[in-house]
Design a protein around this motif. Structure first.
Motif, PDB file in Angstrom:
ATOM      1  N   HIS A  25      47.834  33.737 -26.081  1.00 45.31           N
ATOM      2  CA  HIS A  25      47.820  32.850 -27.245  1.00 45.31           C
ATOM      3  C   HIS A  25      49.161  32.839 -27.980  1.00 45.31           C
ATOM      4  CE1 HIS A  25      43.869  31.163 -27.094  1.00 45.31           C
ATOM      5  NE2 HIS A  25      43.378  32.349 -26.794  1.00 45.31           N
ATOM      6  N   THR A 143      41.096  41.662 -31.711  1.00 45.92           N
ATOM      7  CA  THR A 143      40.121  40.570 -31.631  1.00 45.92           C
ATOM      8  C   THR A 143      40.381  39.538 -32.710  1.00 45.92           C
ATOM      9  OG1 THR A 143      38.482  42.080 -30.685  1.00 45.92           O
ATOM     10  CG2 THR A 143      37.646  40.019 -31.619  1.00 45.92           C
ATOM     11  N   HIS A 144      40.653  39.990 -33.910  1.00 48.79           N
ATOM     12  CA  HIS A 144      40.959  39.067 -34.997  1.00 48.79           C
ATOM     13  C   HIS A 144      42.235  38.273 -34.702  1.00 48.79           C
ATOM     14  CE1 HIS A 144      41.508  37.287 -38.885  1.00 48.79           C
ATOM     15  NE2 HIS A 144      42.711  37.824 -38.952  1.00 48.79           N
ATOM     16  N   GLU A 147      41.593  35.455 -32.352  1.00 48.10           N
ATOM     17  CA  GLU A 147      40.951  34.369 -33.099  1.00 48.10           C
ATOM     18  C   GLU A 147      41.957  33.616 -33.950  1.00 48.10           C
ATOM     19  OE1 GLU A 147      39.681  32.619 -36.740  1.00 48.10           O
ATOM     20  OE2 GLU A 147      40.419  34.675 -36.731  1.00 48.10           O
ATOM     21  N   GLU A 148      42.830  34.341 -34.626  1.00 50.10           N
ATOM     22  CA  GLU A 148      43.831  33.730 -35.504  1.00 50.10           C
ATOM     23  C   GLU A 148      44.761  32.810 -34.716  1.00 50.10           C
ATOM     24  OE1 GLU A 148      45.880  33.546 -39.389  1.00 50.10           O
ATOM     25  OE2 GLU A 148      44.006  34.528 -38.891  1.00 50.10           O
ATOM     26  N   ARG A 151      42.815  29.664 -33.286  1.00 47.77           N
ATOM     27  CA  ARG A 151      42.574  28.650 -34.320  1.00 47.77           C
ATOM     28  C   ARG A 151      43.851  27.872 -34.620  1.00 47.77           C
ATOM     29  NH1 ARG A 151      42.728  30.191 -39.702  1.00 47.77           N
ATOM     30  NH2 ARG A 151      42.197  32.282 -39.012  1.00 47.77           N
TER      31      ARG A 151
END
Length: 169
Positions: A25, A143-144, A147-148, A151
């Motif tokens: 990501h 994990t956060h 996600e960040e 998004r």
């Protein structure tokens, strides 16, 4: 130059899987910014929004710093682009910012994040605390962060398409 992305192996253990997706990501956001001018990277999406690709990268540099330096390692590390007086400072571009500077800062924070994470097991508690006072694990932080980035990569898709029509992941 095209940023290479590599999905983690489908049978990877937890840590290589989490770190692999996080890097994937990170690389995706870098790809969304490739081959654009500084002016394009500073271009806001649609007024009144100030959201731009350069602003997203500045934001992620501060997010990397916050989670991996302040929370995980318990370091005293001031924000790079925002402040109490300007809590959205990373998105308030002046026109003087350059991609070279912003990219270099972001990559330096990623390098520090990797270094700090290497000293912890996935289930080790961070030395610092989450803003709500909780101590969290490296697993939660990774994990956060996935996600960040995921998004914001959605935002980056829309920004890039508006700039030059480029689509794809």
């Amino acid at each position: 130059m095209t940023t290479q992305r590599h999905e983690p192996a489908m049978d990877a253990a937890d840590r290589p899987m989490l770190e692999g997706w996080l890097d994937y990501h990170r690389q995706t956001l870098a790809r969304k910014c490739e081959d654009l001018t500084d002016e394009q990277l500073r271009t806001a999406s649609v007024p009144p929004s100030e959201l731009s690709l350069m602003g997203l990268v500045r934001h992620m540099a501060d997010v990397e710093r916050g989670w991996y330096r302040r929370v995980l390692a318990g370091e005293e590390a001031d924000p790079i682009y925002y402040s109490e007086a300007d809590p959205d400072g990373e998105f308030h571009l002046t026109g003087a910012e350059t991609w070279q500077e912003v990219h270099t800062t972001w990559q330096a924070e990623i390098d520090i994040a990797r270094h700090n994470a290497a000293g912890f097991g996935l289930d080790d508690l961070a030395k610092g605390r989450h803003r709500f006072g909780d101590r969290i694990t490296l697993r939660w932080i990774h994990t956060h962060m996935i996600e960040e980035y995921a998004r914001h990569n959605g935002h980056a898709d829309l920004l890039r398409e508006r700039l030059d029509g480029a689509t794809g992941d």
